[in-house]
Design a protein around this motif. Structure first.
Motif, PDB file in Angstrom:
ATOM      1  N   SER A  42      40.064  32.557  45.778  1.00 45.01           N
ATOM      2  CA  SER A  42      41.671  31.739  44.703  1.00 45.01           C
ATOM      3  C   SER A  42      41.269  32.683  43.653  1.00 45.01           C
ATOM      4  O   SER A  42      40.247  33.309  43.265  1.00 45.01           O
ATOM      5  N   GLN A  43      42.842  32.789  42.864  1.00 46.67           N
ATOM      6  CA  GLN A  43      42.898  33.380  41.622  1.00 46.67           C
ATOM      7  C   GLN A  43      41.872  33.220  40.649  1.00 46.67           C
ATOM      8  O   GLN A  43      41.702  33.449  39.890  1.00 46.67           O
ATOM      9  N   ALA A  44      41.778  32.010  40.506  1.00 46.30           N
ATOM     10  CA  ALA A  44      40.579  31.403  39.513  1.00 46.30           C
ATOM     11  C   ALA A  44      39.197  31.917  39.384  1.00 46.30           C
ATOM     12  O   ALA A  44      38.238  32.142  38.890  1.00 46.30           O
ATOM     13  N   GLU A  45      38.831  31.668  41.149  1.00 49.05           N
ATOM     14  CA  GLU A  45      37.213  32.189  41.156  1.00 49.05           C
ATOM     15  C   GLU A  45      37.186  33.755  41.035  1.00 49.05           C
ATOM     16  O   GLU A  45      36.557  34.466  40.295  1.00 49.05           O
ATOM     17  N   ALA A  46      39.008  34.894  41.330  1.00 50.91           N
ATOM     18  CA  ALA A  46      38.446  35.860  41.230  1.00 50.91           C
ATOM     19  C   ALA A  46      38.863  36.866  39.585  1.00 50.91           C
ATOM     20  O   ALA A  46      38.392  37.150  39.016  1.00 50.91           O
ATOM     21  N   VAL A  47      39.164  35.691  38.807  1.00 45.41           N
ATOM     22  CA  VAL A  47      39.225  36.229  37.532  1.00 45.41           C
ATOM     23  C   VAL A  47      37.896  36.025  37.049  1.00 45.41           C
ATOM     24  O   VAL A  47      37.940  36.379  35.939  1.00 45.41           O
ATOM     25  N   GLN A  48      37.474  34.753  37.409  1.00 46.54           N
ATOM     26  CA  GLN A  48      35.662  34.661  36.905  1.00 46.54           C
ATOM     27  C   GLN A  48      34.726  35.616  37.542  1.00 46.54           C
ATOM     28  O   GLN A  48      34.433  36.775  35.571  1.00 46.54           O
ATOM     29  N   VAL A  49      35.098  36.537  38.518  1.00 45.93           N
ATOM     30  CA  VAL A  49      34.677  37.771  38.586  1.00 45.93           C
ATOM     31  C   VAL A  49      34.877  38.856  37.366  1.00 45.93           C
ATOM     32  O   VAL A  49      33.683  39.517  37.518  1.00 45.93           O
ATOM     33  N   ALA A  50      36.548  39.033  37.622  1.00 50.28           N
ATOM     34  CA  ALA A  50      36.648  39.955  37.194  1.00 50.28           C
ATOM     35  C   ALA A  50      36.282  39.603  35.511  1.00 50.28           C
ATOM     36  O   ALA A  50      35.714  41.047  34.788  1.00 50.28           O
ATOM     37  N   GLU A  51      36.181  38.974  34.740  1.00 49.66           N
ATOM     38  CA  GLU A  51      35.878  38.191  33.640  1.00 49.66           C
ATOM     39  C   GLU A  51      34.042  38.700  33.376  1.00 49.66           C
ATOM     40  O   GLU A  51      34.332  39.769  32.543  1.00 49.66           O
ATOM     41  N   ASP A  52      33.162  38.209  34.414  1.00 45.35           N
ATOM     42  CA  ASP A  52      32.085  38.785  34.317  1.00 45.35           C
ATOM     43  C   ASP A  52      31.732  40.671  33.636  1.00 45.35           C
ATOM     44  O   ASP A  52      31.205  40.931  33.362  1.00 45.35           O
ATOM     45  N   TRP A  53      32.643  40.827  35.276  1.00 47.28           N
ATOM     46  CA  TRP A  53      33.021  42.566  35.125  1.00 47.28           C
ATOM     47  C   TRP A  53      33.102  42.816  33.652  1.00 47.28           C
ATOM     48  O   TRP A  53      32.256  44.087  33.503  1.00 47.28           O
ATOM     49  N   LEU A  54      34.283  42.707  33.146  1.00 47.00           N
ATOM     50  CA  LEU A  54      34.362  43.499  32.044  1.00 47.00           C
ATOM     51  C   LEU A  54      34.381  43.161  31.298  1.00 47.00           C
ATOM     52  O   LEU A  54      33.439  43.981  29.910  1.00 47.00           O
ATOM     53  N   ARG A  55      33.191  41.957  30.826  1.00 46.93           N
ATOM     54  CA  ARG A  55      32.012  41.570  29.739  1.00 46.93           C
ATOM     55  C   ARG A  55      30.715  42.978  30.363  1.00 46.93           C
ATOM     56  O   ARG A  55      30.719  42.731  28.355  1.00 46.93           O
ATOM     57  N   ALA A  56      30.168  42.791  31.052  1.00 41.35           N
ATOM     58  CA  ALA A  56      29.380  43.476  31.265  1.00 41.35           C
ATOM     59  C   ALA A  56      29.666  44.931  30.997  1.00 41.35           C
ATOM     60  O   ALA A  56      29.034  45.735  30.181  1.00 41.35           O
ATOM     61  N   ASN A  57      30.664  45.400  31.404  1.00 40.11           N
ATOM     62  CA  ASN A  57      31.129  46.643  31.178  1.00 40.11           C
ATOM     63  C   ASN A  57      32.538  47.243  30.058  1.00 40.11           C
ATOM     64  O   ASN A  57      31.783  48.830  29.707  1.00 40.11           O
ATOM     65  N   HIS A  58      32.446  46.565  29.710  1.00 36.10           N
ATOM     66  CA  HIS A  58      33.370  46.563  28.523  1.00 36.10           C
ATOM     67  C   HIS A  58      33.628  45.877  27.670  1.00 36.10           C
ATOM     68  O   HIS A  58      34.675  45.333  26.871  1.00 36.10           O
ATOM     69  N   ALA A  59      32.955  45.162  26.787  1.00 33.41           N
ATOM     70  CA  ALA A  59      32.358  44.392  26.079  1.00 33.41           C
ATOM     71  C   ALA A  59      33.241  44.545  25.131  1.00 33.41           C
ATOM     72  O   ALA A  59      34.220  43.380  24.661  1.00 33.41           O
ATOM     73  N   GLY A  60      33.485  45.690  24.098  1.00 36.41           N
ATOM     74  CA  GLY A  60      33.765  46.066  22.798  1.00 36.41           C
ATOM     75  C   GLY A  60      35.616  46.595  23.141  1.00 36.41           C
ATOM     76  O   GLY A  60      36.155  47.030  22.579  1.00 36.41           O
ATOM     77  N   ALA A  61      36.139  46.422  24.362  1.00 34.97           N
ATOM     78  CA  ALA A  61      37.827  46.996  24.630  1.00 34.97           C
ATOM     79  C   ALA A  61      38.039  46.434  23.824  1.00 34.97           C
ATOM     80  O   ALA A  61      38.025  45.184  23.650  1.00 34.97           O
ATOM     81  N   SER A  62      39.491  47.050  23.781  1.00 41.12           N
ATOM     82  CA  SER A  62      40.650  46.252  22.516  1.00 41.12           C
ATOM     83  C   SER A  62      41.340  45.352  23.792  1.00 41.12           C
ATOM     84  O   SER A  62      42.245  43.894  23.263  1.00 41.12           O
ATOM     85  N   ALA A  63      41.464  46.036  24.499  1.00 40.54           N
ATOM     86  CA  ALA A  63      41.727  44.779  25.798  1.00 40.54           C
ATOM     87  C   ALA A  63      41.513  44.866  27.374  1.00 40.54           C
ATOM     88  O   ALA A  63      40.952  46.028  27.576  1.00 40.54           O
ATOM     89  N   TRP A  64      41.803  43.962  27.996  1.00 35.46           N
ATOM     90  CA  TRP A  64      41.414  43.891  29.515  1.00 35.46           C
ATOM     91  C   TRP A  64      42.665  43.063  29.859  1.00 35.46           C
ATOM     92  O   TRP A  64      43.320  42.725  29.885  1.00 35.46           O
TER      93      TRP A  64
END
Length: 568
Positions: A56-78
């Motif tokens: 589902s989109q809710a499950e997919a966005v959680q996967v994306a959030e975990d990946w972005l926080r692990a690899n681009h935590a200091g980015a100005s935007a996701w």
């Protein structure tokens, strides 16, 4: 004194030449537009490395959030592209990455996926309105062809006095008569569709084709016009009845800019008027203090809030500005197909810390709503797959109508001895190249997607080179073959390539099979059978060719013998 042609005769001549001169361009526009109805599905088919996981989109966005926080935590935007029914891929980008620079993730595991570089179905969409000639020139040529289409439609209505009778009339195996019956029936059947799709296509680029009004009212400032058209803009306008107040304000800004230029600050004033930042090191504003860290709500929470507003499964993307900061903001955007009005640019914003709604797009103003509804009608961004299939079938019938009209011209003129044989030969090979040759080029591009090495540099450009190279070979083939043989061979080639495309797909990308890709394969096979049948019909109608030969002058009647006794 020469007799003046009647209205019907004049309209018939106009219909013939408007349809012929730009009919070749119109066929290319309609064929690529028909393919673009399923552009996202073709994008998915042309990248078999991507897999649908059913998340589902809710499950997919959680996967994306975990990946972005692990690899681009200091980015100005996701930025997160959500999986949907038409495109089950999950993509992410961070910071100032451009729109095309996306990273694909497996929606169930979060692992990186590297799909092949491809022009995709988006190539057909861009070709549909630019003809691969650049946005400026291509849009103008397409607009000219659309106007010719309107002229052909209206003149066709005038010359066909028995328009509804023609719809129910079809006489197969009658040469020119059969071509005319098929042309008339397809035109009458889809007359509302042709009027709608042609007119709405012109409305989409109305500011390019008819800029006089906006230039007169806004002195060429398009951004000011868009600001006034923005939903809710009327609430910010002063409640005064003075006419021309907006023009006066814009005039004052122009005078300020002029004074600024004389004082050496004109560039900064102009940038501020357009909402742009000054150049680096000049007129720099005080540096803003970075907001302190803060815990955001899970992004899946905002998926639920967005779906409550737009509908379940109707979100296309999520973006986060200043993630994990006190001033973090989440923005969700709906898919274009959420309603008949084109929703491009619409979004809903939230405070990422509290979940409070900070912005909801207001309903469009009547003028903008009219244009967006017409754009939505043209793009078929509503009604789901039933509407897309209806547009696809209507597009195929429209292609058949245009092709039959082009062929009808040469068949009819060949019966007239006064017509130049050289001109007819040119028209024949152009017809074959534009109609059959373009179909060969389109399917050749799909074959190239599977056959070109995945690691090939500039792979998407090579797919396009295969497309145009195949089209050029079709042109050369039509030049050296007789018209009948060129039609038979090119239709058969396109049919065979389409019919065997599913076999190629199974041989080289069997593990990527899913409902969407199998649907593309099935549609390809069905279209291949249809083209092979058309090739067989052309090859087994020698009588029609004989009837297309020039008419011979009638022999003079023999004098009758006079009856006996008639002489005096």
């Amino acid at each position: 004194m020469a007799k003046q042609p009647s209205l019907t005769q004049s309209m018939s001549e106009l219909h013939t030449w408007a349809g012929l001169v730009l009919g070749w361009v119109l066929f290319a526009i309609f064929l690529t537009g028909t393919l673009a109805v399923f552009d996202k599905e073709l994008n998915w088919w042309m990248q078999p490395e991507l897999r649908g996981t059913g998340q589902s989109q809710a499950e997919a966005v959680q996967v994306a959030e975990d990946w972005l926080r692990a690899n681009h935590a200091g980015a100005s935007a996701w930025n997160i592209g959500l999986p949907s029914e038409r495109g089950p891929d999950l993509s992410v980008s961070a910071g100032e990455q451009r729109r095309g620079e996306r990273t694909y993730l497996d929606a169930s595991t979060g692992e990186l996926v590297e799909p092949r570089d491809t022009a995709g179905g988006s190539f057909f969409f861009r070709f549909h309105y630019t003809l691969h000639m650049g946005r400026d020139l291509g849009v103008w040529i397409v607009g000219l062809a659309a106007m010719a289409m309107l002229v052909a439609i209206i003149s066709g209505i005038i010359i066909h006095k028995k328009i509804f009778k023609d719809f129910f009339t079809f006489r197969p195996g009658k040469g020119q008569r059969s071509w005319l019956d098929g042309h008339n029936a397809s035109a009458v059947l889809l007359l509302p569709f042709h009027l709608m799709i042609t007119y709405t296509g012109l409305v989409i680029f109305f500011l390019i084709y008819m800029p006089a009004a906006s230039d007169a009212l806004y002195n060429g400032d398009r951004q000011a016009m868009f600001r006034d058209l923005r939903p809710g803009a009327e609430q910010h306008q002063p409640q005064q009845g003075q006419q021309g107040q907006g023009q006066a304000e814009r005039g004052e800004r122009a005078q300020v800019a002029e004074r600024g230029e004389r004082s050496g600050q004109g560039e900064h004033v102009e940038q501020a008027t357009r909402g742009e930042a000054p150049a680096r090191g000049e007129g720099r504003a005080p540096r803003t203090v970075e907001a302190p860290p803060a815990q955001m709500l899970p992004l899946a929470r905002f998926i639920a809030l967005g779906e409550a507003h737009y509908g379940a499964g109707m979100l296309s993307s999520v973006s986060v500005s200043n993630p994990d900061r006190a001033n973090a903001q989440v923005e969700v955007r709906p898919m274009l197909g959420s309603r008949i009005e084109l929703t491009k640019g619409e979004s809903m914003a939230f405070n990422a810390i509290t979940g409070e709604v900070t912005r909801v797009s207001d309903p469009s103003r009547p003028t903008l709503l009219t244009q967006k509804v017409m754009a939505g009608l043209h793009f078929a961004q509503f009604g789901g797959y039933p509407m897309r299939w209806l547009y696809f079938i209507c597009g195929l019938i429209s292609c058949a109508m245009i092709a039959s009209g082009l062929v009808l011209y040469t068949v009819k003129r060949r019966r007239q001895a006064k017509v130049s044989a050289t001109w007819l030969r040119q028209a024949d090979w152009i017809n074959t190249t534009v109609v059959a040759g373009l179909m060969v080029a389109c399917v050749a591009m799909l074959w190239a997607n599977r056959l070109l090495p995945v690691e090939l540099a500039e792979r998407s450009e090579w797919e396009q080179r295969v497309f145009f190279g195949s089209w050029l070979l079709a042109l050369l083939h039509a030049r050296v073959r007789t018209p009948a043989r060129a039609w038979i061979e090119q239709l058969a080639a396109a049919g065979l390539l389409l019919l065997t495309l599913p076999l190629l797909d199974r041989a080289l990308a069997a593990s990527a099979a899913d409902v969407l890709r199998l649907s593309v394969d099935a549609t390809s096979a069905a279209c291949g059978v249809l083209l092979l049948w058309a090739s067989w019909r052309v090859a087994h109608q020698p009588a029609a060719a004989e009837r297309a030969a020039p008419r011979k002058a009638p022999k003079p009647a023999k004098p009758r013998p006079e009856p006996a006794g008639a002489q005096s």
